[in-house]
Structure formats: C-alpha cells, structure tokens
Design a protein around this motif. Structure first.
Motif, PDB file in Angstrom:
ATOM      1  N   VAL A  48       0.871  -1.103  -0.088  1.00  0.00           N
ATOM      2  CA  VAL A  48      -0.024   0.085  -0.022  1.00  0.00           C
ATOM      3  C   VAL A  48       0.839   1.216  -0.043  1.00  0.00           C
ATOM      4  O   VAL A  48       0.278   2.355   0.637  1.00  0.00           O
ATOM      5  CB  VAL A  48      -0.984   0.002   1.407  1.00  0.00           C
ATOM      6  CG1 VAL A  48      -2.031  -1.000   1.285  1.00  0.00           C
ATOM      7  CG2 VAL A  48      -0.316  -0.205   2.599  1.00  0.00           C
ATOM      8  N   SER A  49       2.074   1.388  -0.412  1.00  0.00           N
ATOM      9  CA  SER A  49       3.045   2.186  -0.623  1.00  0.00           C
ATOM     10  C   SER A  49       2.500   3.382  -1.342  1.00  0.00           C
ATOM     11  O   SER A  49       2.827   4.639  -0.782  1.00  0.00           O
ATOM     12  CB  SER A  49       4.394   1.701  -1.020  1.00  0.00           C
ATOM     13  OG  SER A  49       4.800   0.709  -0.519  1.00  0.00           O
ATOM     14  N   ARG A  50       2.018   3.356  -2.508  1.00  0.00           N
ATOM     15  CA  ARG A  50       1.559   4.382  -3.114  1.00  0.00           C
ATOM     16  C   ARG A  50      -0.170   4.779  -3.218  1.00  0.00           C
ATOM     17  O   ARG A  50      -0.948   3.911  -3.480  1.00  0.00           O
ATOM     18  CB  ARG A  50       1.773   4.270  -4.751  1.00  0.00           C
ATOM     19  CG  ARG A  50       3.133   3.982  -5.008  1.00  0.00           C
ATOM     20  CD  ARG A  50       3.548   3.671  -6.533  1.00  0.00           C
ATOM     21  NE  ARG A  50       3.041   5.082  -7.211  1.00  0.00           N
ATOM     22  CZ  ARG A  50       2.963   4.782  -8.571  1.00  0.00           C
ATOM     23  NH1 ARG A  50       3.602   3.988  -9.310  1.00  0.00           N
ATOM     24  NH2 ARG A  50       2.439   5.614  -9.154  1.00  0.00           N
ATOM     25  N   ALA A  51      -0.275   5.990  -2.922  1.00  0.00           N
ATOM     26  CA  ALA A  51      -1.661   6.666  -2.690  1.00  0.00           C
ATOM     27  C   ALA A  51      -2.244   6.655  -4.267  1.00  0.00           C
ATOM     28  O   ALA A  51      -3.483   6.918  -4.215  1.00  0.00           O
ATOM     29  CB  ALA A  51      -1.727   7.833  -2.014  1.00  0.00           C
ATOM     30  N   ASP A  52      -1.513   7.057  -4.995  1.00  0.00           N
ATOM     31  CA  ASP A  52      -2.217   7.445  -6.447  1.00  0.00           C
ATOM     32  C   ASP A  52      -1.915   6.032  -7.271  1.00  0.00           C
ATOM     33  O   ASP A  52      -2.043   6.126  -8.716  1.00  0.00           O
ATOM     34  CB  ASP A  52      -1.191   8.453  -7.179  1.00  0.00           C
ATOM     35  CG  ASP A  52       0.325   7.767  -7.082  1.00  0.00           C
ATOM     36  OD1 ASP A  52       0.735   7.085  -6.532  1.00  0.00           O
ATOM     37  OD2 ASP A  52       1.104   8.664  -8.019  1.00  0.00           O
TER      38      ASP A  52
END
Length: 358
Positions: A48-52
């Motif tokens: 879940v490192s990237r919010a985009d």
C-alpha cells in the motif's frame, strides 16, 4: 553424476523454501450475528505504498467455508516481491455468494518477515441489499426518506498516505469529522472539524461544509455505506477504497471552537459558529478563564449579563449528563484552553484578539 543431480535438486528446494514468507494472524468481528454456512473469508497481504496507484496483492489466504470466528489464517508470499522502504498491510473480507458482508475499514500494517501474528477487526455491512444495476439510494421524497444519520468510518487514500475518515452525522443536520493521517507523527496526526450537512434535491449526494477548506461530497449507496466523491461531487475514477462504513459509537472531537458565549445566573452556553448548535459549557478545565474574561467586560458600553460575546476556545465536545435527570446525555463544550473574547461581534466577523487582562 546422480549425487551431483541430487545435490542440485536439494539446493534448488532449499533456495525456493528460503524465498517463501508467511504472514499469520486471526480476524474477528464484534457484531452478535452468526454467518451462514456458505460464507467465505479472505485475507490479503498488500503493498500500500502508493496513494495514487492500486494496492498490489502479494499473497492471499482463503477459508471456504469461513466457519466460526476467530478466523485464523496464513498468507504465503514471495520474498522477492518485497521492496525496501515499502509499506504493507493486511486487509480482510467476508462474502456470501459473492456479496460483501464484512470488511476491514482501517489499515492493519505488517512487516514482511515478522513472526508476531496480526489481529484484524472486521466491520459488518449494514442494510445489505441484493446486488443490481442501481447502486445509489433512491431520491429522498420527504423527512423520513433514506435516513443518513449515524457514524461512518473508512480508510481512504491521501496525497501523502492513507487517511482514516470518521464522520458522525446527526439527525439535525450537523456533523463531526475526524481525519487521522496514518503516516504522520502524533503531533499533527489527528484533525477534527464540525459543521452542517445537507442532502441535495434529488437525494443522490450529501454535502458537508464546516467553514474550513473545500466542502466534502458523499454519495449514499444501497448497501448502507457512503462513497467519498471528489471536490466537485463526482465519483473518483480509481481502484482505491472510497467507502465509509456504518459504526455504532459517536465521536468526541477536540478542536478550536468559535461561538457566541453567554453567561447568566450560573448557566453558561455557547452557540457554535460552525453549525449553529447551542450547547452548554461545562464548568471545568479552563472554563474559569472564559467566565472571568466575560464578567470583566460586563458594564462596559452598556453590556449586560447574558449578552452574547464571540469566544474562541480550544475545546472538546463530549456527551455529559443533562441538568434534568430524565433527559439523555447531551453534547457539552469542555474548555481545554481559553483563546479570546470579543464583545459586539458575530460569527460573520470571527477575528479574535488576545484574551483581555485578568
């Protein structure tokens, strides 16, 4: 030759075993309900490192049938897929005939390679309806149509990381919103606000406006959840989570409160600028600083006891017993720190100076 082949085979097996990891844990729920025998439980290990970008599923565990809680699971994953500095979490669901019945509403962070089991809490989906092409609620046709008052929670993506949203919507059209920034330190991790919510004509969207920043748009859905929309009230085209799920308990927000304060005959009340509610003020915390500043201004320019003065305080709004024993608990302002008091001002002119001399 055979010994060399056997040694190579054993080395390959050992290497494969060395690259396999496992996350273990258990999941449960608080609702006092029994699942049907065809319920299916799934838990996923996600990057879940990237919010985009969509979360990347690294491993999955499945219990079919789910059985009885707690649901114990082991999620296998490939060590080669683990990236240094990345963030990982476990998410879980329970489905019946493909329909979502329970889900996790917040992040359960894990570190690949950890030996401690992770404990996961599932939240029930209320008001489940059979799936179909119509996913939003029918338009509101009167006061009793599609009640929305209640508490909702969900973990949504943000620009810098995930944000845990918690909204309490009161029947009178007021709300409390708490945003917990999960990637921040404790000092600025939590932000509370209050305001008013309205349902637009037609009933397909709800607008939250608290006087700070852009309004928040939500869409009530047929499964009892709220979908977070963008700042223009349109669905967000993304595979990231966008739902807030119903919860049973209310919030007690801590925030800076501006409002018209009155004190007379040992009774203190404040009319909040953000949502218009008139709440009692508890005589505890830093309340005496507020009362003394108010009394010091009485008599100046014809001011009398009971006249409104614009106050700013750092406060908690908590449920406290009513003055009448037969009445239920009611929201009450607890003054944590007195900020300032300004006579002959209204909520339309909220500029507050330093507190007067004591």
């Amino acid at each position: 030759m055979r010994r060399h082949l056997a040694a190579a085979w054993l080395a390959a097996v050992a290497c494969a075993a060395a690259t396999a990891g496992t996350i273990t844990g258990s999941a449960t729920y608080r609702e006092r309900i029994a699942l049907p025998p065809n319920a299916v439980f799934e838990a996923e290990l996600q990057d879940v490192s990237r919010a985009d970008a969509p979360a990347v599923v690294l491993g999955r565990a499945r219990l079919d049938p789910a059985g009885l809680p707690p649901f114990r699971f082991e999620i296998p994953y490939d060590d080669a897929a683990i990236r240094p500095g990345a963030r990982y979490a476990v998410r879980a669901t329970i489905r019946v005939q493909g329909q979502l019945r329970m889900t996790t509403t917040r992040m359960h962070p894990v570190m690949p390679g950890q030996t401690a089991p992770v404990n996961v809490l599932l939240v029930g989906m209320r008001g489940q309806l059979p799936p179909g092409p119509q996913t939003h609620l029918p338009p509101a046709t009167g006061r009793g149509a599609a009640p929305l008052a209640g508490s909702y929670e969900g973990e949504l993506p943000g620009a810098g990381g995930p944000i845990l949203w918690r909204i309490d919507m009161a029947p009178g059209g007021t709300y409390v919103l708490r945003r917990t920034y999960l990637d921040r330190t404790a000092l600025d991790r939590q932000v509370d606000e209050i305001g008013r919510w309205t349902r637009e004509p037609g009933g397909h969207r709800v607008r939250l406006e608290g006087g700070t920043g852009e309004p928040v748009w939500l869409e009530p859905l047929a499964d009892g959840t709220l979908r977070k929309l963008d700042i223009e009230g349109r669905p967000i085209e993304s595979t990231h989570p966008d739902r807030l799920h119903r919860l049973p308990r209310p919030l007690e927000p801590r925030l800076v409160v501006s409002g018209l304060f009155r004190y007379l005959a040992d009774a203190a009340v404040i009319e909040l600028c953000a949502d218009g509610r008139r709440l009692p003020v508890a005589m505890e915390g830093d309340y005496l600083s507020l009362e003394r500043a108010y009394l010091a201004l009485i008599g100046e320019g014809g001011l009398r006891g009971g006249d409104p003065m614009l106050a700013e305080v750092d406060a908690t709004i908590a449920l406290r017993p009513s003055m009448e024993e037969t009445q239920p608990l009611r929201p009450t302002v607890i003054v944590e720190s007195f900020g300032g008091l300004q006579p002959r001002s209204s909520c339309a002119s909220p500029t507050v100076g330093p507190p007067p001399p004591r």
